[in-house]
Design a protein around this motif. Structure first.
Motif, PDB file in Angstrom:
ATOM      1  N   HIS A  78      14.758  44.139  18.675  1.00  0.00           N
ATOM      2  CA  HIS A  78      15.084  42.991  17.837  1.00  0.00           C
ATOM      3  C   HIS A  78      14.752  43.259  16.373  1.00  0.00           C
ATOM      4  O   HIS A  78      15.415  42.760  15.473  1.00  0.00           O
ATOM      5  CB  HIS A  78      14.326  41.756  18.328  1.00  0.00           C
ATOM      6  N   ARG A  81      17.691  44.823  14.433  1.00  0.00           N
ATOM      7  CA  ARG A  81      18.988  44.137  14.385  1.00  0.00           C
ATOM      8  C   ARG A  81      19.692  44.477  13.077  1.00  0.00           C
ATOM      9  O   ARG A  81      19.121  44.374  12.000  1.00  0.00           O
ATOM     10  CB  ARG A  81      18.800  42.632  14.518  1.00  0.00           C
ATOM     11  N   ARG A  85      25.367  45.530  14.648  1.00  0.00           N
ATOM     12  CA  ARG A  85      25.213  44.816  15.908  1.00  0.00           C
ATOM     13  C   ARG A  85      25.871  43.446  15.856  1.00  0.00           C
ATOM     14  O   ARG A  85      26.510  43.008  16.820  1.00  0.00           O
ATOM     15  CB  ARG A  85      23.727  44.678  16.246  1.00  0.00           C
ATOM     16  N   LEU A  86      25.748  42.770  14.747  1.00  0.00           N
ATOM     17  CA  LEU A  86      26.299  41.423  14.631  1.00  0.00           C
ATOM     18  C   LEU A  86      27.824  41.423  14.666  1.00  0.00           C
ATOM     19  O   LEU A  86      28.438  40.555  15.292  1.00  0.00           O
ATOM     20  CB  LEU A  86      25.783  40.760  13.351  1.00  0.00           C
ATOM     21  N   ALA A  89      28.973  42.081  18.180  1.00  0.00           N
ATOM     22  CA  ALA A  89      28.856  40.863  18.979  1.00  0.00           C
ATOM     23  C   ALA A  89      30.030  39.927  18.737  1.00  0.00           C
ATOM     24  O   ALA A  89      30.593  39.351  19.685  1.00  0.00           O
ATOM     25  CB  ALA A  89      27.537  40.161  18.672  1.00  0.00           C
ATOM     26  N   LEU A 109      21.424  43.920  22.316  1.00  0.00           N
ATOM     27  CA  LEU A 109      22.771  43.637  21.813  1.00  0.00           C
ATOM     28  C   LEU A 109      23.454  42.528  22.597  1.00  0.00           C
ATOM     29  O   LEU A 109      24.072  41.642  21.990  1.00  0.00           O
ATOM     30  CB  LEU A 109      23.612  44.924  21.809  1.00  0.00           C
ATOM     31  N   GLU A 111      22.080  40.006  23.824  1.00  0.00           N
ATOM     32  CA  GLU A 111      21.489  38.763  23.324  1.00  0.00           C
ATOM     33  C   GLU A 111      22.163  38.311  22.044  1.00  0.00           C
ATOM     34  O   GLU A 111      22.233  37.105  21.760  1.00  0.00           O
ATOM     35  CB  GLU A 111      19.994  38.941  23.087  1.00  0.00           C
ATOM     36  N   ASP A 112      22.675  39.263  21.252  1.00  0.00           N
ATOM     37  CA  ASP A 112      23.366  38.902  20.014  1.00  0.00           C
ATOM     38  C   ASP A 112      24.652  38.130  20.274  1.00  0.00           C
ATOM     39  O   ASP A 112      25.175  37.472  19.383  1.00  0.00           O
ATOM     40  CB  ASP A 112      23.696  40.170  19.206  1.00  0.00           C
TER      41      ASP A 112
END
Length: 259
Positions: A78, A81, A85-86, A89, A109, A111-112
């Protein structure tokens, strides 16, 4: 050079590696003072670790790789991040628009994806990750099915025969998978054989499989293989992966989306 010199360099590099793994990332300018060494020496040590594929570099920032049996705990992931990654997602969630059932793998990832999934129509989400399940329950109104089994504290994911048996009875539209290493020769890999078995079962339960992967995972081989690249329908990664590399992986079967 003397053996004592090499010994000091090795010990220092191991301390640096431990720091990178604990923090999830390292920037040369930020940690040279921490180890009381010059930036030039630190860069040399980081390059040595990168050559051994223990860390990966991206735009001057170094990240730990999950090579061999080593596995970065979710809490540390985390901290790492990134914008990459965002956007991965967001691209993954866009694929969910017309499906009713999905599988989300364990890991940081997946979780993103939870936040962007709030805007989707209600669907059924299957996951082995207690963390993903908890966040879906807290942030969305999706129906969440948690796969049972032995809990691995490192990733908060379930494994072993209870997990694989349950997954064998399910059918989902899309499985969004993660991997610690991705290689054309070695396939998709993870440090723990029990996790590899669970990942294989999840892929077998899905109509199509999508790999969500940061560019630093490519060319890395971890301990246990769970699939070949050709078993994937899609790979979503960052634009940091070169076009040439994307074409090589795409030639193995999946469509590679660089975002």
């Amino acid at each position: 050079m003397s053996s004592s010199f090499h010994g000091r360099a090795f010990d220092r590099q191991q301390r640096i590696l431990s720091h990178v793994r604990n923090e999830g990332r390292a920037v040369v300018s930020e940690i040279a003072d921490l180890f009381a060494i010059s930036p030039a020496t630190l860069r040399r040590d980081l390059r040595a670790l990168e050559t051994q594929r223990l860390i990966a570099r991206s735009y001057g920032v170094f990240y730990p790789t999950d090579i061999g049996r080593y596995e970065t705990p979710v809490a540390y992931r985390h901290k790492a991040r990134t914008e990459e990654r965002l956007v991965i997602a967001e691209a993954a969630v866009a694929m969910m628009a017309d499906v009713s059932t999905v599988f989300l793998d364990e890991g940081a990832l997946p979780e993103d994806l939870v936040g962007p999934m709030r805007r989707l129509q209600r669907m059924t989400v299957v996951t082995r990750s207690l963390t993903v399940a908890a966040e879906l329950g807290r942030q969305t109104d999706h129906d969440v099915i948690v796969v049972g089994g032995r809990l691995r504290p490192t990733t908060m994911g379930t494994v072993d025969r209870w997990a694989t048996a349950m997954l064998a009875e399910l059918n989902v539209d899309l499985a969004f998978m993660g991997a610690n290493g991705v290689s054309i020769e070695r396939g998709l890999t993870t440090p723990d054989p029990a996790v590899a078995q669970a990942k294989t079962a999840a892929m077998q339960a899905a109509r199509e499989c999508v790999l969500l992967c940061e560019h630093t995972r490519f060319g890395v081989a971890s301990f246990a293989k769970f699939a070949d690249v050709g078993e994937l329908s899609w790979v979503i990664t960052g634009k940091q992966l070169s076009r040439a590399s994307a074409q090589r992986y795409g030639a193995s079967g999946p469509k590679v989306l660089r975002v």
